[in-house]
Design a protein around this motif. Structure first.
Motif, mmCIF file in Angstrom:
data_model
loop_
_atom_site.group_PDB
_atom_site.id
_atom_site.type_symbol
_atom_site.label_atom_id
_atom_site.label_comp_id
_atom_site.label_asym_id
_atom_site.label_seq_id
_atom_site.Cartn_x
_atom_site.Cartn_y
_atom_site.Cartn_z
ATOM 1 N N ILE A 68 0.864 -1.184 0.000
ATOM 2 C CA ILE A 68 0.000 0.000 0.000
ATOM 3 C C ILE A 68 0.900 1.234 0.000
ATOM 4 O O ILE A 68 1.649 1.475 0.939
ATOM 5 C CB ILE A 68 -0.964 -0.045 1.193
ATOM 6 C CG1 ILE A 68 -1.915 -1.218 0.954
ATOM 7 C CG2 ILE A 68 -1.714 1.276 1.331
ATOM 8 C CD1 ILE A 68 -2.888 -1.496 2.028
ATOM 9 N N LEU A 69 0.860 1.972 -1.102
ATOM 10 C CA LEU A 69 1.817 3.063 -1.325
ATOM 11 C C LEU A 69 1.207 4.446 -1.108
ATOM 12 O O LEU A 69 1.899 5.443 -1.189
ATOM 13 C CB LEU A 69 2.384 2.968 -2.747
ATOM 14 C CG LEU A 69 3.156 1.670 -3.049
ATOM 15 C CD1 LEU A 69 3.571 1.605 -4.509
ATOM 16 C CD2 LEU A 69 4.387 1.551 -2.151
ATOM 17 N N ASN A 70 -0.082 4.475 -0.842
ATOM 18 C CA ASN A 70 -0.729 5.753 -0.561
ATOM 19 C C ASN A 70 -0.657 6.010 0.940
ATOM 20 O O ASN A 70 -1.282 5.290 1.727
ATOM 21 C CB ASN A 70 -2.187 5.682 -1.035
ATOM 22 C CG ASN A 70 -2.898 7.014 -0.879
ATOM 23 O OD1 ASN A 70 -2.455 7.888 -0.122
ATOM 24 N ND2 ASN A 70 -4.007 7.153 -1.587
ATOM 25 N N PRO A 71 0.113 7.014 1.375
ATOM 26 C CA PRO A 71 0.289 7.239 2.821
ATOM 27 C C PRO A 71 -1.045 7.386 3.562
ATOM 28 O O PRO A 71 -1.156 6.993 4.723
ATOM 29 C CB PRO A 71 1.090 8.546 2.878
ATOM 30 C CG PRO A 71 1.703 8.703 1.536
ATOM 31 C CD PRO A 71 0.813 8.003 0.547
ATOM 32 N N ALA A 72 -2.047 7.909 2.876
ATOM 33 C CA ALA A 72 -3.332 8.128 3.546
ATOM 34 C C ALA A 72 -4.072 6.818 3.821
ATOM 35 O O ALA A 72 -5.028 6.792 4.609
ATOM 36 C CB ALA A 72 -4.206 9.046 2.689
ATOM 37 N N LEU A 73 -3.655 5.735 3.171
ATOM 38 C CA LEU A 73 -4.371 4.458 3.317
ATOM 39 C C LEU A 73 -3.509 3.379 3.962
ATOM 40 O O LEU A 73 -3.904 2.209 4.017
ATOM 41 C CB LEU A 73 -4.859 3.974 1.940
ATOM 42 C CG LEU A 73 -5.824 4.928 1.223
ATOM 43 C CD1 LEU A 73 -6.146 4.413 -0.176
ATOM 44 C CD2 LEU A 73 -7.121 5.115 2.026
ATOM 45 N N PRO A 77 -6.088 -1.920 8.850
ATOM 46 C CA PRO A 77 -6.366 -3.366 8.822
ATOM 47 C C PRO A 77 -7.547 -3.711 7.914
ATOM 48 O O PRO A 77 -7.550 -4.768 7.281
ATOM 49 C CB PRO A 77 -6.692 -3.696 10.291
ATOM 50 C CG PRO A 77 -6.166 -2.550 11.092
ATOM 51 C CD PRO A 77 -6.095 -1.355 10.198
ATOM 52 N N ASP A 78 -8.533 -2.819 7.824
ATOM 53 C CA ASP A 78 -9.696 -3.110 6.979
ATOM 54 C C ASP A 78 -9.287 -3.193 5.508
ATOM 55 O O ASP A 78 -9.861 -3.976 4.737
ATOM 56 C CB ASP A 78 -10.781 -2.048 7.180
ATOM 57 C CG ASP A 78 -10.272 -0.628 6.910
ATOM 58 O OD1 ASP A 78 -9.124 -0.333 7.311
ATOM 59 O OD2 ASP A 78 -11.006 0.164 6.293
ATOM 60 N N ILE A 79 -8.306 -2.398 5.117
ATOM 61 C CA ILE A 79 -7.838 -2.456 3.727
ATOM 62 C C ILE A 79 -6.966 -3.688 3.523
ATOM 63 O O ILE A 79 -7.132 -4.434 2.555
ATOM 64 C CB ILE A 79 -7.071 -1.161 3.375
ATOM 65 C CG1 ILE A 79 -8.059 0.008 3.313
ATOM 66 C CG2 ILE A 79 -6.318 -1.328 2.053
ATOM 67 C CD1 ILE A 79 -7.410 1.344 3.015
ATOM 68 N N GLU A 80 -6.046 -3.915 4.461
ATOM 69 C CA GLU A 80 -5.146 -5.053 4.302
ATOM 70 C C GLU A 80 -5.918 -6.378 4.248
ATOM 71 O O GLU A 80 -5.567 -7.282 3.495
ATOM 72 C CB GLU A 80 -4.108 -5.065 5.432
ATOM 73 C CG GLU A 80 -2.956 -4.105 5.110
ATOM 74 C CD GLU A 80 -2.160 -3.683 6.332
ATOM 75 O OE1 GLU A 80 -2.134 -4.452 7.310
ATOM 76 O OE2 GLU A 80 -1.571 -2.581 6.298
#
Ligand SMILES: [Zn+2]
Length: 317
Positions: A68-73, A77-80
């Motif tokens: 995940i390369l977007n610092p804002a994201l 854990p929900d994204i990962e």
């Protein structure tokens, strides 16, 4: 080179004698991960879509191991936990922006091994699948879609990710195998694509031109590190310089390219180097996307400015 026969049937383009397959021009772009299609050759695809060409992106893997390369994201854990689903949705969004069709080849991301020594690749990943199996899946898609032109990466993969190198190997193998009636006979009628290109998105010529344009404007160039890395890799003598044969004028499609890449929200930093050079400056300094013609079955002298040079005449007839 080969010519269209008097009967109007072109044995190269149309080995199966299917006249319905020749009505429109078709471009297939084979990529390793979702987001690669938006950072490599996206403006070219958008331009050809606008000109009525059918464009199909083939994505070898689901990008499940992308960082995940977007610092804002980051550190969410929900994204990962849902990265595979999220990347499918991001790809769908980018696909709509570019106006292309898209097909998943269905392999699992190998991830970019890091460390010294490098860790082994994960079981079952794309780079470890037997090449015949991966090639067969792409052959089936080539025979279904019947592209006149196929694009992929060079033998270095554009950058040394095992999936990018595998993507190159599979694309080159499938370009030939799709046309060979003895190869994968159970996977459809043979189809001979007419040209194979390697993407040359980030040549040092382009990087230097953008760097000089930024500096001349008194703007901070994002390419210092890139230039240092390149100088070092030249010393190592590891990589051949790209052989640009084909420059497609796509300055008017840079917005679409950037919008498509931003659609891969987890994979890019919207404040990162990719978006640092103002588009008008890019249009002045380097208004093309560039390719290396790796294989051609038609008479198409280089340099050229069109991936379909030498093909349009035959298909329009
Ligand atoms: Zn990739």
């Amino acid at each position: 080179m080969e010519s269209v026969s008097d009967t109007g049937r072109d044995p190269v383009r149309d080995p199966a004698g299917d006249p319905a397959g020749t009505a429109a021009l078709r471009l297939m772009a084979v990529h390793a991960h979702p987001d690669d299609e938006s950072s490599k050759g996206a403006a070219t695809m958008a331009r050809y879509v606008d000109e009525g060409v059918e464009v199909l992106v083939v994505t070898c893997t689901g990008g499940e191991r992308g960082s995940i390369l977007n610092p804002a994201l980051k550190d969410r854990p929900d994204i990962e936990a849902n990265i595979a689903d999220i990347r499918r949705r991001e790809m769908e969004h980018a696909r709509e922006i570019l106006g292309v069709e898209q097909h998943w080849l269905g392999f699992v991301d190998s991830g970019l091994p890091e460390g010294d020594p490098l860790p082994p690749l994960p079981d079952g990943c794309f780079a470890l699948v037997p090449i015949e199996e991966a090639t067969g899946r792409l052959v089936a898609e080539i025979r279904r879609f019947k592209p006149h032109v196929i694009t992929t990466y060079d033998e270095n993969g554009g950058y040394p990710h095992p999936d990018h190198i595998r993507c190159h190997e599979v694309s080159v193998a499938a370009f030939d195998a799709a046309a060979d009636p003895d190869a994968y006979p159970e996977l459809g009628e043979p189809w001979q694509a007419l040209k194979l290109y390697y993407d040359v998105g980030f040549s040092m010529g382009r990087i230097e031109a953008l760097h000089a344009a930024m500096t001349a404007q008194g703007l901070e160039s994002p390419f210092d590190e890139w230039r240092e890395r390149h100088a070092k890799s030249q010393e190592d003598g590891k990589r051949r310089p790209p052989n640009i044969t084909t420059r497609v004028d796509v300055g008017d499609w840079f917005e679409r390219r950037d919008q498509a890449l931003l659609a891969h929200a987890t994979q890019v930093d919207p404040n990162g180097w990719f978006f640092a050079v103002p588009l008008d400056l890019q249009r002045q300094a380097w208004p093309t996307e560039d390719f290396e013609l790796a294989r051609s079955m038609v008479d198409s002298p280089v340099p050229e400015d069109d991936l379909f040079a030498g093909i349009r005449e035959r298909v329009d007839a």
